[in-house]
Design an enzyme around this catalytic site. Structure first.
Site, short mmCIF file in Angstrom:
data_model
loop_
_atom_site.label_atom_id
_atom_site.label_comp_id
_atom_site.label_asym_id
_atom_site.label_seq_id
_atom_site.Cartn_x
_atom_site.Cartn_y
_atom_site.Cartn_z
CD GLU A 23 -4.98 -5.39 -2.29
OE1 GLU A 23 -4.61 -4.63 -3.20
OE2 GLU A 23 -5.14 -6.24 -1.30
CG HIS A 60 -2.35 -10.68 -1.23
ND1 HIS A 60 -3.40 -10.05 -1.10
CD2 HIS A 60 -1.88 -10.05 -1.48
CE1 HIS A 60 -3.72 -8.97 -1.24
NE2 HIS A 60 -2.41 -7.80 -1.74
CD GLU A 61 2.29 -8.58 -2.33
OE1 GLU A 61 2.01 -8.46 -3.50
OE2 GLU A 61 1.80 -8.62 -1.00
CG HIS A 93 -0.85 -7.26 -6.32
ND1 HIS A 93 -2.35 -6.76 -6.16
CD2 HIS A 93 -0.97 -7.59 -4.71
CE1 HIS A 93 -2.44 -6.46 -5.40
NE2 HIS A 93 -2.31 -6.68 -4.29
ZN ZN Z 1 -2.37 -5.81 -2.53
#
Ligand code: ZN
Length: 509
Positions: free
Chosen positions: A300, A270-271, A274
């Site tokens: 997101e 997830h990170e 980003h």
């Molecule tokens: Zn996030």
């Protein structure tokens, strides 16, 4: 000094220098914040809070300097003479938007708000484990007043509009409400159908997995999908996040639970998602206001696309499962890929948003969104929030949170930011991610096979070309329209969920 700036080029160049200094101050504050959450000894807290506040205040004062306002006004003809997509026009356009927004908010209010945010966060960190809503109640009431006051500096139709617009520029209560309504209507029967199936056994994910190996595996995955460790690094923090100091230094953090394999693994993907967005911004935009993600929702969309659509796909694990099994032979040796794939995609009605699967996740967000609107509209008193929260969980997800720390105090957002304006980004991101991916595989139908073979380049480059490189040059609305040829819709997400989970649960959806 603006008197000496006679040509538009000179004014533009002066503006760019000022904006770069503002960006530098913000980056310095971000470094201090990163250090605070990763390495700083606890004793540093008080001084660090002051140091960050000082830098933030100087950056804000530099941005709202009337000279900047005058130059932005003077540069209108210059901007209009340039192509819309030129970096120069985009820098002036985005700087004007930032200036207009920031200069409406009095510095005195900003100081009051950040002081109250710090105090409320402090109380929340103690009240949540103690399950003491009464302790945070007066703080949250004041936070609600401050959120309304923040909105009052802007013209609006709905009091939450300016708060939403600040995170997701161009969005409003009307648009987000309508997306949530369409989404709920389609999701609720899907959730019902899935959760009436026999539950998936996911116990294979909750064994002992050594921290060291989890870190090695997570880093390997992040690197393979496209996160560049030469221009980033990973550390541990209580809550995973990503932060950018420049396009060449974008860092991620993770949290490791030795009894839960999914925590570090999926938060790392997830990170990294980003961070890959910010690492992929065109180098010539470095030091300008364009060198950031364009909205909360688009940001997101990139983290959740990699985490869920890619990271929880069968093809992804065709590539990585043999390596994961090799690393945890005793724990996963007897677990087939099919069993593992089903375990990481288990759908269940659960009380905690951050633990929710991708099918029920948006229902959690929808609850928060409607409760914060009700509070802002004055239809829901803070003192009645815990009860309203529980009622909504009962009606929408069929479960009653065990207590208020798993209920109304669960998320930090209302206790450190504002009431309103933040939660919608998660769901917008899920919808955008599905819409982007649908287009990516329409253009490059080989992407899923490439992923299975461990080639992530094709998808990475498509995203970089179409989204990452632009930074804030285009708004979320412009990017979605330009890239996918259609406005934001719930349909790609619903189609994705239906196809994937019909196969996993062997039902018709
Ligand atoms: Zn996030």
């Amino acid at each position: 000094m603006s008197a000496t700036l006679t040509t538009p080029e000179a004014k533009y160049s002066y503006l760019k220098t000022c904006l770069c200094q503002i960006k530098d101050l913000e980056a310095a504050a971000a470094v201090l914040n990163w250090d605070q959450t990763t390495l700083m000894p606890p004793g540093g807290v008080a001084a660090r809070g002051r140091q960050i506040a000082t830098l933030t205040q100087i950056a804000h004062e530099k941005l709202i300097d009337p000279t900047i306002g005058q130059i932005l006004e003077d540069l209108r003809p210059y901007e209009e003479s340039l192509p819309y997509d030129s970096p120069e026009a985009a820098i002036v356009r985005v700087a004007r938007r930032d200036y207009d927004r920031s200069s409406r908010i009095p510095s005195e209010f900003m100081a009051r708000l950040s002081e109250h945010q710090a105090a409320t966060y402090e109380i929340w960190t103690k009240a949540k484990p103690a399950n003491d809503f009464g302790a945070v109640r007066p703080y949250l009431e004041k936070m609600l007043d401050l959120s309304r006051e923040m909105a009052s500096f802007f013209p609006y139709e709905h009091v939450a509009d300016p708060l939403i617009d600040s995170e997701d520029y161009g969005m409003s209560v009307a648009t987000v409400r309508s997306l949530f309504a369409q989404l709920r209507e389609k999701l609720v029967p899907i959730v019902e159908a899935i959760t009436s199936c026999p539950p998936i056994d996911d116990s294979c994910l909750y064994q002992y997995f050594s921290k060291k190996r989890q870190v090695v595996f997570g880093r390997m995955v992040a690197e393979r999908i496209g996160y560049n460790f030469q221009r980033g690094r990973q550390d541990e923090s209580p809550h995973p996040f990503s932060t950018s100091f420049s396009v060449d230094d974008v860092r991620i953090t993770t949290r490791i639970d030795e009894n839960n394999l999914t925590e570090a693994l999926f938060s790392t993907i997830h990170e990294a998602g980003h961070a890959m967005y910010e690492q992929g911004i065109a180098p010539e935009l470095e030091g300008t206001p364009l060198a950031a993600g364009t909205s909360g929702g688009v940001h997101e969309s990139q983290s959740r696309l990699w985490e869920n659509i890619v990271g929880r796909s069968r093809g992804f694990w065709e590539c990585f499962y043999p390596q994961l099994q090799g690393m945890f032979l005793r724990e996963l040796g007897p677990v087939s890929i099919e069993k593992f794939y089903r375990a990481i995609n288990k759908v269940a009605k659960s009380p905690i948003r951050t633990d929710a699967d991708e099918v029920t996740y948006n229902l959690h967000v929808a609850i928060r969104f409607s409760l914060e609107l009700a509070m802002l509209e004055g239809k829901l008193e803070v003192r009645d929030l815990p009860e309203a929260w529980n009622e909504r969980y009962k009606s929408d997800l069929g479960i009653l949170p065990a207590n208020d720390s798993q209920g109304a105090m669960q998320d930090v957002h209302w206790f450190c930011g504002t009431v309103g304006g933040m939660f919608q980004s998660y769901t917008l991101g899920n919808l955008m991610g599905a819409q982007f991916y649908e287009k990516a595989i329409k253009i490059n139908p080989e992407i899923p096979v490439a992923i299975e073979r461990g080639n992530f380049n094709m998808l990475y480059h498509w995203l970089k070309e179409n989204i990452y490189q632009h930074g804030r040059k285009y708004t979320a609305e412009e990017i979605i329209k330009e890239v996918t040829g259609a406005p934001l819709s719930v349909n790609p997400f619903i189609d994705y969920i239906r196809n994937k989970y019909a196969a996993i649960y062997q039902i018709e959806l």
